[in-house]
Design an enzyme around this catalytic site. Structure first.
Site, mmCIF file in Angstrom:
data_model
loop_
_atom_site.group_PDB
_atom_site.id
_atom_site.type_symbol
_atom_site.label_atom_id
_atom_site.label_comp_id
_atom_site.label_asym_id
_atom_site.label_seq_id
_atom_site.Cartn_x
_atom_site.Cartn_y
_atom_site.Cartn_z
ATOM 1 N N ASP A 198 -0.674 -4.929 5.924
ATOM 2 C CA ASP A 198 -1.702 -5.729 5.235
ATOM 3 C C ASP A 198 -1.405 -5.878 3.749
ATOM 4 O O ASP A 198 -0.772 -5.015 3.133
ATOM 5 C CB ASP A 198 -3.064 -5.065 5.419
ATOM 6 C CG ASP A 198 -3.119 -3.674 4.798
ATOM 7 O OD1 ASP A 198 -4.032 -3.407 4.023
ATOM 8 O OD2 ASP A 198 -2.188 -2.883 5.082
ATOM 9 N N GLU A 199 -1.879 -7.008 3.185
ATOM 10 C CA GLU A 199 -1.885 -7.227 1.735
ATOM 11 C C GLU A 199 -0.538 -6.940 1.077
ATOM 12 O O GLU A 199 -0.480 -6.333 0.006
ATOM 13 C CB GLU A 199 -3.003 -6.370 1.112
ATOM 14 C CG GLU A 199 -4.376 -6.768 1.629
ATOM 15 C CD GLU A 199 -5.487 -5.891 1.094
ATOM 16 O OE1 GLU A 199 -6.536 -6.452 0.743
ATOM 17 O OE2 GLU A 199 -5.321 -4.667 1.037
ATOM 18 N N ALA A 200 0.530 -7.402 1.703
ATOM 19 C CA ALA A 200 1.868 -7.182 1.131
ATOM 20 C C ALA A 200 2.142 -8.278 0.107
ATOM 21 O O ALA A 200 3.099 -9.045 0.204
ATOM 22 C CB ALA A 200 2.922 -7.176 2.231
ATOM 23 N N LYS A 201 1.258 -8.333 -0.898
ATOM 24 C CA LYS A 201 1.309 -9.443 -1.861
ATOM 25 C C LYS A 201 2.517 -9.345 -2.790
ATOM 26 O O LYS A 201 2.853 -10.287 -3.483
ATOM 27 C CB LYS A 201 0.012 -9.445 -2.683
ATOM 28 C CG LYS A 201 -1.245 -9.672 -1.824
ATOM 29 C CD LYS A 201 -2.522 -9.493 -2.648
ATOM 30 C CE LYS A 201 -3.771 -9.589 -1.764
ATOM 31 N NZ LYS A 201 -5.013 -9.293 -2.537
ATOM 32 N N HIS A 241 0.839 -1.214 0.000
ATOM 33 C CA HIS A 241 0.000 0.000 0.000
ATOM 34 C C HIS A 241 0.872 1.262 0.000
ATOM 35 O O HIS A 241 0.555 2.243 0.683
ATOM 36 C CB HIS A 241 -0.928 0.001 1.223
ATOM 37 C CG HIS A 241 -2.054 -0.995 1.130
ATOM 38 N ND1 HIS A 241 -3.255 -0.714 0.536
ATOM 39 C CD2 HIS A 241 -2.142 -2.290 1.533
ATOM 40 C CE1 HIS A 241 -4.060 -1.781 0.583
ATOM 41 N NE2 HIS A 241 -3.401 -2.757 1.179
#
Ligand code: IFG
Length: 528
Positions: free
Chosen positions: A339-342, A276
């Site tokens: 979060d969401e550290a894809k 993000h």
């Protein structure tokens, strides 16, 4: 508008009639006075949100605020706020006096009230109103309850006709959890200081005591950082959909912190890392592994960005940013996202999070992260914020860390109420008021010991929100449901009772100009 005023007048006349019929305030209530010793429909001991620990009305007794009513407070800020509000709606002088008045309102730091710093005891007799507490926070909370015992018109910004009666009785109250939060995403769309203050006023009324500000994301960086100025000036220059950007100066942020602090709300700033981060990566080419800055992003996808965990400059950046924000933040928490550290390799994520958390500790703060943070080593004081859509996550349940409960399928206020809701998303499901209310934060996550729950939070993501009306439509009436879960003893948890108490908030929101969603699940009173 005429109809509404006529209605209010009618209601007021009805109450006046009832009251004048029982002129001496201690007389038994007349036939017109609704049961429950209330001063009008839904105004009384049986209509307070969040539900108090104990509320015992004194039938037939009430106190009437008049032009003679004076106010004393051991906590000047709390007293001034309440006197100002009463003057505005009653038109009475409500002088602040130097000692508890014979006829009036006293807010006193007597100590000896069970339940800690936020606890209070409220007593209303024919002679006056007294709030007792151990700390100013308790007096603030007692005043929020007292406001709900007053006629709706007491929350008007303009002078309304009285009478201003408060039903007699005693309330003893204290919170179930110490952390009761709302989150506002100012990154997807920017909201100016005035909008944040407006939301602070609204959440404080329900004894929320933390506001988590999501200050950075792919679409925008919203806080000025002296050592990295382009973050705000360039990284904050746009928003989702190409809407206008914006950012808080440090003075703005300090103003928000002070305004919140005067309303018993601690600001929890979030800089989301290492994912993000497109706004930061777009602002400084050197932060990118390939040295090339990506374009600013105005979509609503997630998971595509990552700081370059292999470059040393990344950790200088993180430490300087967190340092400047810690210096502006009196509260104990720094939220570093996670979060969401894809687009970050798991091993790199773990290594990055170890160093980022060391920066947080180095700046004297306690780390909060979205619950993925438990994949990394965390200090024992670290707090994980659960945002899953199920009741099972063993990694979080067994992490041995404090957990903030914000399950997306219950507490995400950006979820639509129903398929027709104009605003919001649906990925975590539809959330009507009952969905937001009917769960127990202390027993929701399988295997998480109840004592590990630090409290609750209601995140409001702003991909689809642009104005205060949008915020209010999504937050009300569900935010008060989450606030009650954070404050009230679980033994008071009862949907049928809650929806009636919530219904009584409707006319108050109407008076305050809150643009709330009239859920069909709630028996709103006529004219609300
Ligand atoms: N998940 C993302 C948010 C936001 C949200 C919208 C978290 C922790 C979906 N991460 O919630 O950035 O996009 O509902």
């Amino acid at each position: 508008m005429k109809t509404r005023n006529a209605l209010i007048l009618t209601c007021t006349l009805m109450v006046a009639t009832a009251t004048s019929a029982s002129a001496p305030v201690s007389a038994a209530p007349g036939p017109e006075t609704p049961a429950g010793n209330s001063a009008g429909p839904g105004v009384g001991f049986d209509a307070v949100v969040p539900a108090p620990v104990s509320a015992v009305p004194t039938p037939g007794v009430r106190y009437r605020i008049t032009h003679k009513t004076a106010l004393y407070s051991d906590a000047p800020e709390v007293g001034t706020q309440f006197a100002t509000r009463l003057r505005r709606s009653t038109g009475y002088p409500i002088p602040i006096v130097g000692k508890p008045p014979r006829d009036g309102i006293s807010l006193r730091l007597t100590g000896g009230v069970p339940g800690g710093d936020e606890a209070y005891r409220l007593e209303v007799t024919a002679r006056g109103i007294e709030v007792r507490a151990n700390r100013p926070a308790g007096l603030f909370n007692g005043v929020q309850t007292l406001r709900q015992l007053l006629p709706y018109a007491a929350d008007s910004d303009t002078v309304r006709p009285g009478p201003w009666t408060v039903p007699g009785g005693r309330i003893t109250d204290s919170p179930r959890y110490p952390y009761r939060a709302a989150m506002l995403d100012v990154a997807r769309h920017f909201f100016p200081v005035a909008a944040v203050k407006r939301y602070i006023d609204q959440i404080a009324f329900y004894k929320i005591n933390h506001l988590h500000l999501h200050l950075s994301d792919d679409q925008g960086w919203r806080i000025a950082i002296d050592s990295w100025p382009r973050l705000a000036t360039y990284g904050g220059s746009t928003a989702v959909g190409g809407d206008p950007g914006g950012h808080f100066t440090k003075a703005d942020y300090r103003e928000i912190v002070a305004y919140a602090g005067a309303r018993n709300i601690t600001i929890v700033p979030e800089i989301d890392l290492p994912g993000h981060t497109n706004a930061a990566l777009a602002s400084y080419a050197e932060l990118n592994c390939d040295g090339v800055a990506p374009p600013l992003y105005t979509g609503i996808e997630v998971g595509f960005s990552s700081l370059c965990t292999s470059k040393e400059i990344t950790y200088t950046f993180v430490d300087q940013v967190l340092g400047e924000i810690a210096a502006l933040t009196p509260g104990p928490y720094l939220h570093i996202g996670g979060d969401e550290a894809k687009s970050t390799e798991p091993a790199d994520y773990r290594a990055f999070m170890a160093r980022a958390q060391a920066s947080v500790a180095g700046h004297g703060k306690t780390v909060v992260g979205w619950h993925e943070i438990v994949q990394a080593e965390t200090p024992p004081t670290a707090v994980a914020q659960y945002w899953g859509t199920t009741q099972n996550d063993d990694a979080v349940a067994n992490a041995g860390r404090k957990v903030i409960m914000s399950p997306a399928s219950r507490s995400y206020l950006d979820m639509k109420y129903n398929p027709q809701t104009r605003l919001g998303l649906t990925w975590a499901g539809l959330i009507e008021v009952k969905d937001a209310y009917d769960w127990d934060p202390g027993a929701y996550l399988t295997g998480l010991p109840a004592e590990q729950v630090l409290g609750v939070e209601a995140p409001l993501w702003s991909e689809t929100l642009r104005t205060s009306d949008d915020i209010e439509f999504m937050a009300f009436p569900r935010l008060p449901a989450i606030a009650e879960l954070g404050w009230s003893p679980y033994r008071t948890h009862d949907w049928d009772a809650f929806k009636r108490r919530l219904a009584a908030q409707g006319p108050r929101w109407k008076t305050m100009g809150v643009d709330y969603y009239r859920s069909t699940q709630i028996p709103w009173p006529a004219g609300s």
